[in-house]
Design a protein around this motif. Structure first.
Motif, PDB file in Angstrom:
ATOM      1  N   ARG A  14       0.825  -1.217   0.000  1.00  0.00           N
ATOM      2  CA  ARG A  14       0.000   0.000   0.000  1.00  0.00           C
ATOM      3  C   ARG A  14       0.859   1.267   0.000  1.00  0.00           C
ATOM      4  NH1 ARG A  14      -2.547  -4.215   2.188  1.00  0.00           N
ATOM      5  NH2 ARG A  14      -4.820  -4.362   2.073  1.00  0.00           N
ATOM      6  N   GLY A  15       2.143   1.129  -0.254  1.00  0.00           N
ATOM      7  CA  GLY A  15       3.010   2.285  -0.418  1.00  0.00           C
ATOM      8  C   GLY A  15       3.847   2.660   0.789  1.00  0.00           C
ATOM      9  N   PHE A  16       3.690   1.998   1.936  1.00  0.00           N
ATOM     10  CA  PHE A  16       4.432   2.357   3.139  1.00  0.00           C
ATOM     11  C   PHE A  16       5.839   1.777   3.076  1.00  0.00           C
ATOM     12  CE2 PHE A  16       0.003   2.602   4.623  1.00  0.00           C
ATOM     13  CZ  PHE A  16       0.003   3.854   5.220  1.00  0.00           C
ATOM     14  N   SER A  17       6.777   2.594   2.666  1.00  0.00           N
ATOM     15  CA  SER A  17       8.159   2.140   2.530  1.00  0.00           C
ATOM     16  C   SER A  17       9.134   2.910   3.408  1.00  0.00           C
ATOM     17  CB  SER A  17       8.609   2.252   1.071  1.00  0.00           C
ATOM     18  OG  SER A  17       8.501   3.583   0.597  1.00  0.00           O
ATOM     19  N   TRP A  18       8.675   3.960   4.085  1.00  0.00           N
ATOM     20  CA  TRP A  18       9.523   4.790   4.941  1.00  0.00           C
ATOM     21  C   TRP A  18       9.118   4.629   6.401  1.00  0.00           C
ATOM     22  CZ3 TRP A  18      13.693   7.788   3.545  1.00  0.00           C
ATOM     23  CH2 TRP A  18      13.899   7.947   2.167  1.00  0.00           C
ATOM     24  N   TYR A  19      10.102   4.408   7.251  1.00  0.00           N
ATOM     25  CA  TYR A  19       9.877   4.243   8.687  1.00  0.00           C
ATOM     26  C   TYR A  19      10.858   5.127   9.451  1.00  0.00           C
ATOM     27  CZ  TYR A  19       7.144  -0.019   7.751  1.00  0.00           C
ATOM     28  OH  TYR A  19       6.202  -0.914   7.314  1.00  0.00           O
ATOM     29  N   PRO A  38      15.835  -4.634   2.461  1.00  0.00           N
ATOM     30  CA  PRO A  38      16.446  -3.611   1.603  1.00  0.00           C
ATOM     31  C   PRO A  38      15.441  -2.785   0.819  1.00  0.00           C
ATOM     32  CG  PRO A  38      16.756  -5.805   0.667  1.00  0.00           C
ATOM     33  CD  PRO A  38      16.179  -6.005   2.033  1.00  0.00           C
ATOM     34  N   SER A  39      14.189  -3.200   0.769  1.00  0.00           N
ATOM     35  CA  SER A  39      13.177  -2.421   0.056  1.00  0.00           C
ATOM     36  C   SER A  39      12.588  -1.310   0.910  1.00  0.00           C
ATOM     37  CB  SER A  39      12.046  -3.336  -0.433  1.00  0.00           C
ATOM     38  OG  SER A  39      11.322  -3.886   0.661  1.00  0.00           O
ATOM     39  N   LEU A  40      12.999  -1.253   2.183  1.00  0.00           N
ATOM     40  CA  LEU A  40      12.450  -0.270   3.108  1.00  0.00           C
ATOM     41  C   LEU A  40      13.527   0.722   3.539  1.00  0.00           C
ATOM     42  CD1 LEU A  40      10.445  -2.738   5.375  1.00  0.00           C
ATOM     43  CD2 LEU A  40       9.567  -1.401   3.454  1.00  0.00           C
ATOM     44  N   HIS A  41      13.080   1.903   3.982  1.00  0.00           N
ATOM     45  CA  HIS A  41      13.966   2.940   4.491  1.00  0.00           C
ATOM     46  C   HIS A  41      13.651   3.150   5.973  1.00  0.00           C
ATOM     47  CE1 HIS A  41      14.616   4.002   0.240  1.00  0.00           C
ATOM     48  NE2 HIS A  41      13.295   3.948   0.123  1.00  0.00           N
ATOM     49  N   TYR A  42      14.686   3.112   6.801  1.00  0.00           N
ATOM     50  CA  TYR A  42      14.483   3.293   8.236  1.00  0.00           C
ATOM     51  C   TYR A  42      15.449   4.347   8.760  1.00  0.00           C
ATOM     52  CZ  TYR A  42      14.469   2.412  13.267  1.00  0.00           C
ATOM     53  OH  TYR A  42      14.394   2.560  14.632  1.00  0.00           O
ATOM     54  N   GLY A  68       4.671   6.946   4.709  1.00  0.00           N
ATOM     55  CA  GLY A  68       5.561   6.752   5.834  1.00  0.00           C
ATOM     56  C   GLY A  68       4.860   6.362   7.116  1.00  0.00           C
ATOM     57  N   ILE A  69       5.613   5.676   7.985  1.00  0.00           N
ATOM     58  CA  ILE A  69       5.126   5.217   9.280  1.00  0.00           C
ATOM     59  C   ILE A  69       6.083   5.711  10.363  1.00  0.00           C
ATOM     60  CG2 ILE A  69       4.715   3.196  10.753  1.00  0.00           C
ATOM     61  CD1 ILE A  69       3.884   1.653   8.260  1.00  0.00           C
ATOM     62  N   THR A  70       5.530   6.301  11.411  1.00  0.00           N
ATOM     63  CA  THR A  70       6.320   6.683  12.578  1.00  0.00           C
ATOM     64  C   THR A  70       6.004   5.731  13.718  1.00  0.00           C
ATOM     65  OG1 THR A  70       6.320   9.007  11.929  1.00  0.00           O
ATOM     66  CG2 THR A  70       6.833   8.522  14.217  1.00  0.00           C
ATOM     67  N   MET A  71       7.062   5.193  14.341  1.00  0.00           N
ATOM     68  CA  MET A  71       6.912   4.210  15.412  1.00  0.00           C
ATOM     69  C   MET A  71       7.395   4.812  16.728  1.00  0.00           C
ATOM     70  SD  MET A  71       8.379   0.853  13.405  1.00  0.00           S
ATOM     71  CE  MET A  71       9.924   1.639  12.949  1.00  0.00           C
TER      72      MET A  71
END
Length: 397
Positions: A14-19, A38-42, A68-71
């Motif tokens: 669903r497009g969430f690739s940034w954390y 490796p497909s995600l950015h953290y 993006g997602i903030t944890m």
């Protein structure tokens, strides 16, 4: 209980690739998985508010459906209140929050969670952030994400998933090579000295910034207060955004935008009071900052917009801090030419450029022109205008 991969892969679809965020033991499986994909950015942030601002910057520049997602642990909501209420809400920059529920009523936990646990739902409700429990069944993941997306797309504002203990199965963090620390530059200084009245004005400095930031290839993000207002009064260009509130968050906001959009030169104009408020973010920029980000600090030694109360900035070598934190270059002084030199050198993708962001602190005199106007364009309008200007996905929110 679900596997971390089940949620994260559904989110990626669903497009969430940034954390970005700050760890909590409940989040350990989640963060471990994200760091190894490796497909995600953290981005590991210094505090939760900086993480919210960073993901807001990613959202501002997003193309190709990036989200993006903030944890964070629920205790970190206190650090995040300012950007959640005056940046993401005000500018309509949606993001998904994953907030752990430490101290949930009926569960045994540490004494520091005794108050925050019971009030977490009320805090989210008060900030007008809809929330639901983090899914603990694989079949519930897609519907929960779709409800979050429906709200985010309809309102341009955040949505939260509140994670209970044991929601995600353990996920080991495999041994990894840690990134080599960036080379430490030497802080450069150019002090002319003289009477305070001989220092450049904020107007002088902003005119130089405008001269070095062509609208076609740069974005200028101005800190809250007189900095943004005076930039607006000088020249209201479509590549500019004037922050309101979110004091201290302009650099992390700019970091998110610069990481998401390496095709743009992003200039963050900070103030001394704001930079002092969130100095931990210097370390985050030093570690993650790309070469297309320039951090400009205009330091007049005062909280100018609230009556010119003194800050402690004269005791701080901001360039020394930036150099120690890993910026590619760090300079400070009281000559306008120093600002010219740094901005003229900041060309994204320039062959041979050192990895990392550039920093410059210019001492300016206190004071503001009489009758300084407030922007007549609303925050949501200035965000949408900028998003359209840079070809982002969400110019109509």
């Amino acid at each position: 209980m679900i596997e971390a991969a089940q949620f994260i892969e559904a989110a990626l679809a669903r497009g969430f690739s940034w954390y970005a965020g700050v760890p909590c033991s409940y989040l350990t499986p989640f963060i471990n998985y994200v760091q190894q994909d490796p497909s995600l950015h953290y981005v590991s942030s210094a505090n939760e508010g900086d993480a919210v601002a960073l993901i807001a910057g990613v959202t501002l520049g997003a193309r190709g459906g990036q989200r993006g997602i903030t944890m964070m642990q629920n205790s970190g909501l206190g650090n995040a209140v300012s950007p959640l209420t005056s940046l993401t809400w005000t500018f309509r920059l949606p993001q998904l929050l994953v907030v752990t529920w430490r101290g949930q009523p009926g569960t045994a936990d540490e004494p520091q969670h005794a108050l925050m646990g019971p009030v977490t739902p009320a805090m989210l409700d008060t900030m007008e952030i809809p929330w639901e429990l983090f899914p603990t069944d694989a079949a519930a993941i897609g519907p929960a994400l779709d409800r979050a997306l429906a709200h985010m797309d309809a309102t341009g504002r955040p949505y939260a998933l509140v994670m209970q203990k044991g929601s995600v199965a353990p996920c080991a963090l495999k041994p990894q090579d840690r990134p080599a620390p960036r080379a430490r530059c030497a802080a450069r200084t150019q002090w002319r000295g003289g009477a305070p009245d001989a220092l450049p004005s904020r107007r002088d400095a902003l005119q130089r910034v405008i001269a070095h930031t062509p609208a076609a290839s740069t974005v200028v993000l101005a800190s809250t207060g007189f900095c943004g207002r005076e930039l607006y009064a000088l020249d209201d260009r479509p590549n500019q955004l004037y922050m309101v509130g979110s004091m201290g968050c302009v650099a992390s906001f700019a970091l998110g935008l610069a990481l998401a959009r390496p095709d743009l030169h992003v200039v963050a104009i900070d103030g001394d009071g704001a930079a002092l408020m969130r100095m931990g973010n210097f370390a985050t920029l030093g570690a993650y900052g790309p070469s297309n980000l320039t951090h400009v600090l205009l330091d007049n030694g005062a909280h100018d917009s609230t009556g010119a109360q003194a800050t402690v900035s004269p005791n701080v070598s901001f360039a020394g801090v930036a150099a120690a934190c890993g910026y590619a270059s760090a300079a400070e002084g009281d000559r306008l030419e120093l600002l010219d030199e740094v901005l003229a050198a900041a060309v994204p993708g320039e062959p041979g450029a050192a990895p990392g962001s550039r920093f410059v602190r210019l001492m300016i005199r206190a004071g503001t022109p009489d009758g300084l106007p407030r922007p007549t364009i609303t925050p949501a309008e200035v965000k949408s205008r900028l998003a359209r200007h840079i070809g982002a996905d969400h110019g109509e929110n």
